[in-house]
Design an enzyme around this catalytic site. Structure first.
Site, PDB file in Angstrom:
ATOM      1  N   LYS A   1       0.855  -1.206   0.000  1.00 53.91           N
ATOM      2  CA  LYS A   1       0.000   0.000   0.000  1.00 53.91           C
ATOM      3  C   LYS A   1       0.881   1.242   0.000  1.00 53.91           C
ATOM      4  O   LYS A   1       0.653   2.172  -0.762  1.00 53.91           O
ATOM      5  CB  LYS A   1      -0.892   0.011   1.241  1.00 53.91           C
ATOM      6  CG  LYS A   1      -1.545   1.375   1.532  1.00 53.91           C
ATOM      7  CD  LYS A   1      -2.418   1.388   2.761  1.00 53.91           C
ATOM      8  CE  LYS A   1      -1.710   1.648   4.037  1.00 53.91           C
ATOM      9  NZ  LYS A   1      -1.396   3.052   4.341  1.00 53.91           N
ATOM     10  N   ASN A   2       1.916   1.257   0.836  1.00 55.73           N
ATOM     11  CA  ASN A   2       2.721   2.475   1.031  1.00 55.73           C
ATOM     12  C   ASN A   2       3.749   2.707  -0.058  1.00 55.73           C
ATOM     13  O   ASN A   2       4.463   3.712  -0.019  1.00 55.73           O
ATOM     14  CB  ASN A   2       3.362   2.468   2.422  1.00 55.73           C
ATOM     15  CG  ASN A   2       2.303   2.642   3.495  1.00 55.73           C
ATOM     16  OD1 ASN A   2       1.138   2.949   3.200  1.00 55.73           O
ATOM     17  ND2 ASN A   2       2.673   2.413   4.743  1.00 55.73           N
TER      18      ASN A   2
ATOM     19  N   CYS B   1      -4.847  12.463  12.669  1.00 50.51           N
ATOM     20  CA  CYS B   1      -5.624  11.219  12.779  1.00 50.51           C
ATOM     21  C   CYS B   1      -5.353  10.652  14.167  1.00 50.51           C
ATOM     22  O   CYS B   1      -4.691  11.288  14.995  1.00 50.51           O
ATOM     23  CB  CYS B   1      -5.205  10.253  11.682  1.00 50.51           C
ATOM     24  SG  CYS B   1      -3.530   9.660  11.907  1.00 50.51           S
TER      25      CYS B   1
ATOM     26  N   ARG C   1       0.275  14.790  12.502  1.00 52.71           N
ATOM     27  CA  ARG C   1       0.663  14.553  11.110  1.00 52.71           C
ATOM     28  C   ARG C   1       0.870  15.870  10.325  1.00 52.71           C
ATOM     29  O   ARG C   1       0.249  16.103   9.297  1.00 52.71           O
ATOM     30  CB  ARG C   1      -0.353  13.661  10.404  1.00 52.71           C
ATOM     31  CG  ARG C   1      -0.833  12.432  11.174  1.00 52.71           C
ATOM     32  CD  ARG C   1       0.180  11.312  11.308  1.00 52.71           C
ATOM     33  NE  ARG C   1       0.600  10.697  10.090  1.00 52.71           N
ATOM     34  CZ  ARG C   1       0.014   9.650   9.507  1.00 52.71           C
ATOM     35  NH1 ARG C   1      -1.066   9.152  10.046  1.00 52.71           N
ATOM     36  NH2 ARG C   1       0.496   9.149   8.399  1.00 52.71           N
TER      37      ARG C   1
ATOM     38  N   ASP D   1       4.792   0.917  12.009  1.00 56.24           N
ATOM     39  CA  ASP D   1       3.563   0.280  11.505  1.00 56.24           C
ATOM     40  C   ASP D   1       3.408  -1.151  11.975  1.00 56.24           C
ATOM     41  O   ASP D   1       2.387  -1.784  11.689  1.00 56.24           O
ATOM     42  CB  ASP D   1       3.539   0.316   9.973  1.00 56.24           C
ATOM     43  CG  ASP D   1       3.308   1.719   9.461  1.00 56.24           C
ATOM     44  OD1 ASP D   1       3.476   1.951   8.253  1.00 56.24           O
ATOM     45  OD2 ASP D   1       2.991   2.594  10.280  1.00 56.24           O
TER      46      ASP D   1
ATOM     47  N   ARG E   1      -8.703  -0.137   4.589  1.00 55.95           N
ATOM     48  CA  ARG E   1      -7.807   0.826   3.930  1.00 55.95           C
ATOM     49  C   ARG E   1      -6.466   0.178   3.604  1.00 55.95           C
ATOM     50  O   ARG E   1      -5.758   0.642   2.727  1.00 55.95           O
ATOM     51  CB  ARG E   1      -7.554   2.021   4.861  1.00 55.95           C
ATOM     52  CG  ARG E   1      -8.796   2.805   5.205  1.00 55.95           C
ATOM     53  CD  ARG E   1      -8.476   4.040   5.994  1.00 55.95           C
ATOM     54  NE  ARG E   1      -7.417   4.799   5.335  1.00 55.95           N
ATOM     55  CZ  ARG E   1      -6.975   5.975   5.803  1.00 55.95           C
ATOM     56  NH1 ARG E   1      -7.474   6.467   6.901  1.00 55.95           N
ATOM     57  NH2 ARG E   1      -6.022   6.638   5.180  1.00 55.95           N
TER      58      ARG E   1
HETATM   59  C1  EPZ Z   1       4.196   7.092   6.124  1.00 59.93           C
HETATM   60  O1  EPZ Z   1       3.405   8.138   6.667  1.00 59.93           O
HETATM   61  C2  EPZ Z   1       3.287   5.880   6.078  1.00 59.93           C
HETATM   62  N1  EPZ Z   1       2.135   6.143   5.215  1.00 59.93           N
HETATM   63  C3  EPZ Z   1       2.801   5.536   7.488  1.00 59.93           C
HETATM   64  O2  EPZ Z   1       2.020   4.337   7.405  1.00 59.93           O
HETATM   65  C4  EPZ Z   1       4.023   5.262   8.356  1.00 59.93           C
HETATM   66  O3  EPZ Z   1       3.603   5.019   9.687  1.00 59.93           O
HETATM   67  C5  EPZ Z   1       4.957   6.496   8.334  1.00 59.93           C
HETATM   68  O4  EPZ Z   1       5.324   6.801   6.971  1.00 59.93           O
HETATM   69  C6  EPZ Z   1       6.234   6.264   9.125  1.00 59.93           C
HETATM   70  O5  EPZ Z   1       6.916   5.163   8.633  1.00 59.93           O
HETATM   71  C7  EPZ Z   1       2.297   6.039   3.870  1.00 59.93           C
HETATM   72  O6  EPZ Z   1       3.373   5.752   3.375  1.00 59.93           O
HETATM   73  C8  EPZ Z   1       1.090   6.307   3.030  1.00 59.93           C
HETATM   74  P1  EPZ Z   1       6.228  10.528   8.149  1.00 59.93           P
HETATM   75  P2  EPZ Z   1       3.967   9.663   6.643  1.00 59.93           P
HETATM   76  O7  EPZ Z   1       6.138  11.766   7.336  1.00 59.93           O
HETATM   77  O8  EPZ Z   1       4.740   9.900   5.416  1.00 59.93           O
HETATM   78  C9  EPZ Z   1       6.410  13.779  11.581  1.00 59.93           C
HETATM   79  C10 EPZ Z   1       0.145   2.976   7.722  1.00 59.93           C
HETATM   80  O9  EPZ Z   1      -0.338   2.466   8.740  1.00 59.93           O
HETATM   81  N2  EPZ Z   1       6.391  14.763  10.474  1.00 59.93           N
HETATM   82  O10 EPZ Z   1       7.440   9.664   8.033  1.00 59.93           O
HETATM   83  O11 EPZ Z   1       2.836  10.568   6.959  1.00 59.93           O
HETATM   84  C11 EPZ Z   1       5.069  13.074  11.731  1.00 59.93           C
HETATM   85  O12 EPZ Z   1       4.180  13.836  12.509  1.00 59.93           O
HETATM   86  C12 EPZ Z   1       0.631   4.408   7.767  1.00 59.93           C
HETATM   87  O13 EPZ Z   1       0.307   2.380   6.621  1.00 59.93           O
HETATM   88  C13 EPZ Z   1       6.544  16.114  10.751  1.00 59.93           C
HETATM   89  O14 EPZ Z   1       6.699  16.509  11.901  1.00 59.93           O
HETATM   90  O15 EPZ Z   1       4.954   9.617   7.900  1.00 59.93           O
HETATM   91  C14 EPZ Z   1       5.450  11.781  12.388  1.00 59.93           C
HETATM   92  O16 EPZ Z   1       5.555  11.997  13.792  1.00 59.93           O
HETATM   93  C15 EPZ Z   1       0.391   5.051   9.116  1.00 59.93           C
HETATM   94  N3  EPZ Z   1       6.508  17.015   9.724  1.00 59.93           N
HETATM   95  C16 EPZ Z   1       6.839  11.485  11.819  1.00 59.93           C
HETATM   96  O17 EPZ Z   1       7.335  12.725  11.291  1.00 59.93           O
HETATM   97  C17 EPZ Z   1       6.329  16.604   8.422  1.00 59.93           C
HETATM   98  O18 EPZ Z   1       6.337  17.469   7.524  1.00 59.93           O
HETATM   99  C18 EPZ Z   1       6.822  10.451  10.696  1.00 59.93           C
HETATM  100  O19 EPZ Z   1       5.998  10.930   9.679  1.00 59.93           O
HETATM  101  C19 EPZ Z   1       6.169  15.231   8.166  1.00 59.93           C
HETATM  102  C20 EPZ Z   1       6.207  14.326   9.202  1.00 59.93           C
END
Ligand code: EPZ
Length: 416
Positions: free
Chosen positions: A22-23, A116, A121, A304, A396
């Site tokens: 998915k990701n 969420c 996020r 995850d 999802r």
């Molecule tokens: C991706 O989300 C995945 N989703 C998530 O999977 C996964 O948990 C996450 O990466 C971490 O591995 C998809 O790929 C569609 P991040 P993403 O940006 O990109 C902070 C699932 O269950 N952050 O790496 O949104 C954020 O708040 C989902 O399949 C900022 O502060 O994750 C978080 O604490 C859930 N500012 C951390 O970084 C930003 O601009 C990681 O977020 C971006 C992120």
């Protein structure tokens, strides 16, 4: 509202095929916005988030066709630069329209994705990166507008290895003028998969999978065909389900290299694994040992899989600790597991789990996709009947979940 009913206690036995990631499929679908030509993506899982993304691409002007697990993204009407609120609010990954639309249209508007159950996020790193490439941004009425008459290559160090920000900036830089160096990027296999698709489309990218990615912008990107990598989180989920039910399962069409960390921890817990090129044979015949984990960016223990690991440790022979370092509130599954008899305490982002002999079936509620997976696993292992509410979260991210588990011998039904 649909529910899932599980009568637990049956060991999972047999073979299961792992679906496409998915990701990886999500960013790869958004990458098709970078070209006017057709893109063909194979091994795309049949999930609600994929459908939402295809609807968003259609709204933006693409024509989508699906044949089995292959998605054809064809040119359609003139590319729109604004992502509608009602689609963006459904799925945070919609923020991945920003990079491609900025690169193609010079301007893009999308509603801020919103938080969420697992955290706020924010997308501040995405926006900061776009600014470094020459864009200006304004926030008005919950919408972010990003403009750039021309995206210029630059050097940018991410303050955190954000997966989404790495993907957005990789896509934007692919069509920028000149060279971009992205430092402290995410190293997940899904980033490498996206980069491989972009390279097939004509992008000039190197270093993906390491902490620094080099991109030399090109004028245009072209038609490409690509096969999405297997879902490493689904793989981990079925391995843990097998361990929790003292089962014996072969997982096929997976990529063991993408979950080396999980495999090491499962072996440490005493679970038997036989790993081949694209399959993993998992057997668990007795109580497994408690193994503590700390989540972190790839290649560390994936956030995850945190909820599923907590379900596993709820049945381990002793005490273990789980520390969640990626999301500030990825813990709602702990309370639901306690309703099933798990012994879990929390201290800010650390959880202390005292293993118990058995879990009991109960009514439980899903808060997010991976919490839902953890509750299904607990239901499979528990004595008695478990009724899982708000299962739309599961649809999802897990393709044919009940069917795959039924084929492994689980007593699981979806009811209205
Ligand atoms: C991706 O989300 C995945 N989703 C998530 O999977 C996964 O948990 C996450 O990466 C971490 O591995 C998809 O790929 C569609 P991040 P993403 O940006 O990109 C902070 C699932 O269950 N952050 O790496 O949104 C954020 O708040 C989902 O399949 C900022 O502060 O994750 C978080 O604490 C859930 N500012 C951390 O970084 C930003 O601009 C990681 O977020 C971006 C992120």
């Amino acid at each position: 509202m649909h529910k899932i009913v599980i009568h637990g206690g049956k060991p999972l036995k047999g073979e299961v095929e792992i679906s496409g990631s998915k990701n990886s499929a999500l960013p790869c679908l958004f990458a098709t916005l970078l070209t006017d030509e057709e893109s063909v993506l194979n091994n795309v899982p049949d999930l609600v988030d994929i459908d939402t993304t295809c609807s968003l691409l259609t709204t933006l002007g693409k024509t989508i066709e699906r044949k089995g697990s292959t998605v054809f993204v064809k040119p359609g009407k003139k590319l729109q630069s604004e992502a509608p609120y009602d689609l963006v609010r459904k799925m945070r990954a919609s923020a991945l329209v920003l990079g491609p639309l900025l690169a193609r249209c010079g301007v893009t508007r999308a509603s801020l994705p919103g938080g969420c159950a697992i955290g706020l996020r924010p997308i501040d790193i995405h926006i900061d990166g776009f600014k470094t490439l020459g864009a200006t941004t304004t926030l008005v009425n919950g919408m972010v507008e990003i403009k750039a008459t021309e995206l210029k290559g630059n050097k940018y160090k991410l303050k955190f290895q954000s997966v989404g920000a790495t993907e957005n900036l990789l896509m934007a830089a692919s069509l920028a003028t000149g060279d971009t160096i992205l430092q402290n990027v995410a190293r997940e296999p899904e980033i490498v998969d996206l980069a491989n698709l972009l390279i097939k489309m004509g992008a000039k990218i190197s270093g993906m999978g390491s902490s620094t990615i080099h991109i030399t912008g090109v004028e245009r990107l072209y038609r490409a065909e690509h096969t999405i990598i297997p879902d490493r989180i689904e793989t981990a989920t079925y391995l843990i389900a097998t361990a929790m039910t003292q089962g014996n399962v072969v997982l096929r069409k997976t990529e063991p290299q993408h979950i080396e960390c999980i495999l090491q921890f499962l072996v440490k817990a005493g679970i038997k694994l036989k790993v081949n090129h694209s399959s993993i044979h998992c057997r668990a015949t007795r109580k497994f040992k408690p193994v503590s984990v700390v989540t972190g960016p790839y290649p560390k223990f994936p956030t995850d899989v945190q909820a599923q690991w907590m379900a596993l440790m709820a049945l381990a022979a002793g005490k273990s600790y789980i520390t969640e370092k990626i999301f500030e509130s990825r813990h709602l599954h702990a309370a639901e597991l306690c309703r099933m008899g798990a012994k879990i305490q929390s201290r800010s982002n650390q959880f202390i789990i005292e293993g118990v002999d058995r879990l009991q079936g109960a009514h439980v509620m899903v808060s997010d996709l991976r919490a839902g997976a953890a509750l299904v696993l607990a239901g499979l292992a528990a004595r008695g009947k478990t009724v899982i509410h708000r299962i739309y979260h599961l649809d999802r991210g897990y393709e044919n979940l009940e069917l795959k588990l039924k084929q492994l011998g689980a007593n699981i039904e979806r009811i209205d």
